[in-house]
Design a protein around this motif. Sequence first.
Motif, PDB file in Angstrom:
ATOM      1  N   VAL A  70       0.185  -1.259  -0.139  1.00  0.00           N
ATOM      2  CA  VAL A  70       0.187  -0.033  -0.301  1.00  0.00           C
ATOM      3  C   VAL A  70       0.248   1.401  -0.236  1.00  0.00           C
ATOM      4  CG1 VAL A  70      -2.029  -1.013   1.216  1.00  0.00           C
ATOM      5  CG2 VAL A  70       0.028  -0.109   2.029  1.00  0.00           C
ATOM      6  N   ASP A  71       0.253   2.206  -0.053  1.00  0.00           N
ATOM      7  CA  ASP A  71       0.856   3.663  -0.074  1.00  0.00           C
ATOM      8  C   ASP A  71       0.482   4.193   1.207  1.00  0.00           C
ATOM      9  OD1 ASP A  71       0.981   2.904  -2.970  1.00  0.00           O
ATOM     10  OD2 ASP A  71      -0.060   5.192  -3.441  1.00  0.00           O
ATOM     11  N   GLY A  72       1.983   4.924   1.753  1.00  0.00           N
ATOM     12  CA  GLY A  72       1.641   5.529   3.212  1.00  0.00           C
ATOM     13  C   GLY A  72       2.950   5.523   3.585  1.00  0.00           C
ATOM     14  N   LYS A  73       3.024   5.366   5.441  1.00  0.00           N
ATOM     15  CA  LYS A  73       3.990   5.670   6.133  1.00  0.00           C
ATOM     16  C   LYS A  73       4.723   4.384   6.446  1.00  0.00           C
ATOM     17  CE  LYS A  73       4.831   8.685   9.084  1.00  0.00           C
ATOM     18  NZ  LYS A  73       3.902   9.970  10.383  1.00  0.00           N
ATOM     19  N   VAL A  74       6.148   3.956   7.276  1.00  0.00           N
ATOM     20  CA  VAL A  74       6.483   2.735   7.967  1.00  0.00           C
ATOM     21  C   VAL A  74       6.614   3.782   9.304  1.00  0.00           C
ATOM     22  CG1 VAL A  74       8.234   1.346   7.994  1.00  0.00           C
ATOM     23  CG2 VAL A  74       7.649   1.974   5.262  1.00  0.00           C
ATOM     24  N   VAL A  75       5.342   2.716  10.146  1.00  0.00           N
ATOM     25  CA  VAL A  75       5.250   2.958  12.007  1.00  0.00           C
ATOM     26  C   VAL A  75       5.548   2.207  12.159  1.00  0.00           C
ATOM     27  CG1 VAL A  75       3.656   4.732  11.123  1.00  0.00           C
ATOM     28  CG2 VAL A  75       2.785   2.746  10.838  1.00  0.00           C
ATOM     29  N   ILE A  76       5.727   0.735  11.572  1.00  0.00           N
ATOM     30  CA  ILE A  76       6.494  -0.479  13.144  1.00  0.00           C
ATOM     31  C   ILE A  76       7.671  -1.065  11.861  1.00  0.00           C
ATOM     32  CG2 ILE A  76       6.239  -1.846  13.927  1.00  0.00           C
ATOM     33  CD1 ILE A  76       2.832  -1.250  14.319  1.00  0.00           C
ATOM     34  N   ILE A  77       8.932  -1.211  12.791  1.00  0.00           N
ATOM     35  CA  ILE A  77       9.480  -1.898  12.268  1.00  0.00           C
ATOM     36  C   ILE A  77      10.372  -2.894  13.525  1.00  0.00           C
ATOM     37  CG2 ILE A  77      11.809  -2.475  11.271  1.00  0.00           C
ATOM     38  CD1 ILE A  77      11.181   0.016   9.226  1.00  0.00           C
ATOM     39  N   GLU A  78       9.223  -4.003  13.788  1.00  0.00           N
ATOM     40  CA  GLU A  78      10.332  -5.411  15.170  1.00  0.00           C
ATOM     41  C   GLU A  78       9.997  -6.413  14.923  1.00  0.00           C
ATOM     42  OE1 GLU A  78       7.855  -3.716  18.149  1.00  0.00           O
ATOM     43  OE2 GLU A  78       6.093  -4.179  17.828  1.00  0.00           O
ATOM     44  N   GLU A  79      10.375  -6.922  15.636  1.00  0.00           N
ATOM     45  CA  GLU A  79      10.691  -8.270  15.481  1.00  0.00           C
ATOM     46  C   GLU A  79       9.098  -8.806  16.856  1.00  0.00           C
ATOM     47  OE1 GLU A  79      13.307 -12.420  17.307  1.00  0.00           O
ATOM     48  OE2 GLU A  79      13.758 -10.059  16.243  1.00  0.00           O
ATOM     49  N   VAL A  80       8.123  -9.135  16.089  1.00  0.00           N
ATOM     50  CA  VAL A  80       7.734  -9.375  17.369  1.00  0.00           C
ATOM     51  C   VAL A  80       6.894 -11.530  16.817  1.00  0.00           C
ATOM     52  CG1 VAL A  80       6.280  -7.472  16.298  1.00  0.00           C
ATOM     53  CG2 VAL A  80       5.694  -9.421  15.126  1.00  0.00           C
ATOM     54  N   TYR A  85      -1.036 -17.154  12.502  1.00  0.00           N
ATOM     55  CA  TYR A  85      -0.829 -18.412  11.468  1.00  0.00           C
ATOM     56  C   TYR A  85       0.605 -19.205  11.978  1.00  0.00           C
ATOM     57  CZ  TYR A  85       0.138 -20.341   7.027  1.00  0.00           C
ATOM     58  OH  TYR A  85       0.520 -21.385   6.003  1.00  0.00           O
ATOM     59  N   PHE A  86       1.227 -18.225  12.385  1.00  0.00           N
ATOM     60  CA  PHE A  86       3.173 -18.747  12.055  1.00  0.00           C
ATOM     61  C   PHE A  86       2.922 -19.414  13.828  1.00  0.00           C
ATOM     62  CE2 PHE A  86       3.601 -15.885   8.789  1.00  0.00           C
ATOM     63  CZ  PHE A  86       3.991 -16.609   8.095  1.00  0.00           C
ATOM     64  N   LYS A  87       2.553 -18.886  14.825  1.00  0.00           N
ATOM     65  CA  LYS A  87       2.756 -18.673  16.517  1.00  0.00           C
ATOM     66  C   LYS A  87       4.225 -18.915  16.258  1.00  0.00           C
ATOM     67  CE  LYS A  87      -1.824 -21.094  16.994  1.00  0.00           C
ATOM     68  NZ  LYS A  87      -2.155 -20.775  15.391  1.00  0.00           N
ATOM     69  N   ASP A  88       4.972 -17.979  15.897  1.00  0.00           N
ATOM     70  CA  ASP A  88       6.294 -18.124  16.296  1.00  0.00           C
ATOM     71  C   ASP A  88       7.389 -16.583  15.424  1.00  0.00           C
ATOM     72  OD1 ASP A  88       7.240 -17.210  13.800  1.00  0.00           O
ATOM     73  OD2 ASP A  88       7.376 -19.617  13.247  1.00  0.00           O
ATOM     74  N   GLN A  92       7.920  -7.564  11.153  1.00  0.00           N
ATOM     75  CA  GLN A  92       6.673  -7.309  11.431  1.00  0.00           C
ATOM     76  C   GLN A  92       7.425  -5.252  10.942  1.00  0.00           C
ATOM     77  OE1 GLN A  92       3.388  -6.661  14.380  1.00  0.00           O
ATOM     78  NE2 GLN A  92       3.091  -5.012  13.637  1.00  0.00           N
ATOM     79  N   VAL A  93       6.824  -5.000   9.722  1.00  0.00           N
ATOM     80  CA  VAL A  93       6.909  -3.830   8.342  1.00  0.00           C
ATOM     81  C   VAL A  93       5.290  -3.295   8.753  1.00  0.00           C
ATOM     82  CG1 VAL A  93       6.955  -2.315   7.296  1.00  0.00           C
ATOM     83  CG2 VAL A  93       8.675  -4.716   7.580  1.00  0.00           C
ATOM     84  N   SER A  94       5.342  -2.282   9.597  1.00  0.00           N
ATOM     85  CA  SER A  94       3.113  -2.018   9.736  1.00  0.00           C
ATOM     86  C   SER A  94       3.888  -0.640   8.233  1.00  0.00           C
ATOM     87  CB  SER A  94       2.988  -1.162  10.720  1.00  0.00           C
ATOM     88  OG  SER A  94       2.736  -2.603  11.382  1.00  0.00           O
TER      89      SER A  94
END
Length: 222
Positions: A70-80, A85-88, A92-94
């Motif tokens: 999508v178009d927008g601004k990156v507000v989160i970059i972190e390990e979560v 689904y994965f459960k691990d 994450q890039v938001s």
Amino acid sequence: MFHKEGQRIIITTFFITAAIILAANFYVDEAWLRYTLQIGALIVLILILQFFRNPKRVAIKSFDEILAPVDGKVVIIEEVEEKEYFKDKRMQVSIFMSPINVHVTRYAASGVIKYSKYHPGKYLVAWHPKSSEKNERTTVVINTPKFGDVLYRQIAGAVARRIVNYAEVGDNVQQGEDAGFIKFGSRVDLLLPLDSLITVKLNQKVVGAKTCIATLKEKDEE
């Protein structure tokens, strides 16, 4: 060019605007009030047209890159810890979309849809830490040739009240193609393998189907 999800509201707004302009001409004597009503109606129409615009973009497809959905601004970059689904652990890039951004969701990678699920929920502001778990959302997983399973999540915000998701399990999808739409302000999360090399920074503005979000790490970088 306008997105098909906006056709009904665009047509309705057009007729309402035309009705207000004509009615103001016939029934409003005060010039300042007449012009205020007419200009206000035109501004609303322009905003609706602007929101549902769908610029044509041809993605340069690559199995080695994840493109912005999508178009927008990156507000989160972190390990979560991804719990649905994965459960691990995942990277994450938001990306947050304001009402003035293009709201078309595009496939971040080519592959086969393995998972697609809608979740009803709340309407917290899209940048709220719990919005990815509490808000109305859809979760889609694409099995890709190089990155393996890649998850993206469309998240409704305080204003957005409808998520449109075209992804169905078994679909073979192409990077950059139309994957859906989120109406009136929202967020999209990408959940990537931990060995992905993130190529964007916090607060960076990104363009759907154009900006590279992540690539594969070279073996000598590992």
